[in-house]
Enzyme design. Sequence first.
Site, mmCIF file in Angstrom:
data_model
loop_
_atom_site.group_PDB
_atom_site.id
_atom_site.type_symbol
_atom_site.label_atom_id
_atom_site.label_comp_id
_atom_site.label_asym_id
_atom_site.label_seq_id
_atom_site.Cartn_x
_atom_site.Cartn_y
_atom_site.Cartn_z
ATOM 1 N N SER A 215 -1.011 38.129 66.597
ATOM 2 C CA SER A 215 -0.721 39.294 65.662
ATOM 3 C C SER A 215 -2.186 39.614 65.180
ATOM 4 O O SER A 215 -3.117 39.308 65.907
ATOM 5 C CB SER A 215 -0.047 38.748 64.433
ATOM 6 O OG SER A 215 0.252 39.745 63.460
ATOM 7 N N ASN A 216 -2.343 40.293 64.224
ATOM 8 C CA ASN A 216 -3.833 40.747 63.706
ATOM 9 C C ASN A 216 -3.713 40.727 62.030
ATOM 10 O O ASN A 216 -2.712 40.578 61.498
ATOM 11 C CB ASN A 216 -3.955 42.234 64.246
ATOM 12 C CG ASN A 216 -2.847 43.178 63.810
ATOM 13 O OD1 ASN A 216 -2.581 43.309 62.516
ATOM 14 N ND2 ASN A 216 -2.214 43.562 64.984
ATOM 15 N N TYR A 217 -4.841 41.097 61.467
ATOM 16 C CA TYR A 217 -4.965 40.920 60.202
ATOM 17 C C TYR A 217 -4.380 41.951 59.234
ATOM 18 O O TYR A 217 -4.622 41.969 57.926
ATOM 19 C CB TYR A 217 -6.320 40.663 59.824
ATOM 20 C CG TYR A 217 -6.987 39.312 60.285
ATOM 21 C CD1 TYR A 217 -6.733 38.181 59.624
ATOM 22 C CD2 TYR A 217 -8.124 39.401 61.358
ATOM 23 C CE1 TYR A 217 -7.238 36.895 60.167
ATOM 24 C CE2 TYR A 217 -8.501 38.104 61.731
ATOM 25 C CZ TYR A 217 -8.139 36.872 61.055
ATOM 26 O OH TYR A 217 -8.458 35.867 61.567
ATOM 27 N N SER A 218 -3.733 42.832 59.850
ATOM 28 C CA SER A 218 -3.130 44.091 58.790
ATOM 29 C C SER A 218 -2.324 43.761 57.790
ATOM 30 O O SER A 218 -1.288 42.717 58.043
ATOM 31 C CB SER A 218 -2.603 45.064 59.846
ATOM 32 O OG SER A 218 -1.691 45.863 59.151
ATOM 33 N N ALA A 282 -0.705 48.479 62.728
ATOM 34 C CA ALA A 282 -1.629 47.912 63.661
ATOM 35 C C ALA A 282 -0.829 47.331 64.653
ATOM 36 O O ALA A 282 -0.330 46.091 64.493
ATOM 37 C CB ALA A 282 -2.632 47.097 62.967
#
Length: 407
Positions: A215-218, A282
């Site tokens: 995943s990502n930090y969004s 994102a």
Amino acid sequence: MLTGKNIILGICGGIAAYKTPHLVRLFKKAGANVQVLATASALQFVSELSLATVSRRPVLRGLFELEGPGDEDKTMHITLGEWADALVIAPATANTIARLNAGLCDDMLSVCFITLRPDKPVLIAPAMDGHMYGSPSVRRNLSALAGQGCLILEPESGDLASGQCGLGRMPEPEAIVKALVAMLQPAGESALKGRQVVVTAGPTREKLDDVRFLSNYSSGKMGFAVAREAARRGALVRLIAGPVNLATPQGVERIDVESASGMLEAASRFFGECDLFIGAAAVADYRPENPVKGKIKKNDEEMELRLVRNPDILGEFSASRRPGQVSVGFALETAGGIGYAKEKLERKRLDLVAFNVSDGATTGFEVDTNALTLIDREGHVTELPVMPKGELAGRLLDAVEPLLPRR
Ligand code: C5P
């Protein structure tokens, strides 16, 4: 500008409270009715007599006041919440900010915050020493309040009462009035009124196995702010949200998804009917080719992971849309390069792209502020400086509205 509007001004105990009689005068001059609520310590900094004189109403303080504006048959805290068209808290101290976020209800200001009708705007103007403003607890509380729809008016930099120079000064009363006028602007004037809007927001999770994901930090804050503002302007908003920890904005239909494929499936149901699609999510570009059932067992070997491309949700919408449907994307980079954004505008066939750089402090993922450069198909470039994501959402939609076909 504020003719006939009922405004509650909550004043907390900070040195900036000395500016509030002027603020009350400006509200009155703009045509508003003003009811001042003061915390106990506010009146150490500003005189009750001054506030009562300029507002032409007694200042309310304790919980057990009997007289105030509104319906005389109901108890005061209920009538206040119903009477108000907006609640402004200026200056807002760290203490009151924490109490509002915790949901405490032991003075008139905190009770009024809770009983205010959910569709009424709340404007919070924090003012405090720069170190206090930057402390993790103040940041966390402000972030949570912004997440539930309050507009946080960022303090300004300059000389502080502590003798230091830095961020923490309450914006001048004129700026507070201007921000409130913008918040109360009737939705009837918006080109978004009655339009169908889809907003994607937050990250996606791409499963490696049943307990792990990529995943990502969004945080979803930018997309949620856009959805909230579009709904405030009268649009019918569907918010397709990846896994985020945010409250659903008032009046927005939210559809929770996990992966890019799930987001595409949910979003594509509205491709045909929406007037405006804003891709603020994102979305992970890749996903593991073969997610494992159960849990991948470790061994002494290195592990190779094969990733395959995810669908491009915004790209698919743009490619299949009919004339008149408007497509807006975000382009996030970790360093300069407006060229990437222009390339994205072309490749994804967008009407407008909002370019932002994630610096990890004031812009990009997770934080409550951002700065955007808007680029449209005619090549117009609009630079919006660092400001709260709520405010930025308004500026973005101001730029999008003229792109919608006239009715
Ligand atoms: O391709 P890139 O991620 O750089 O483009 C960003 C824009 O495209 C954002 O608006 C994002 O929401 C959207 N996007 C999408 N589906 C993807 C990747 C990005 O909708 N798979």
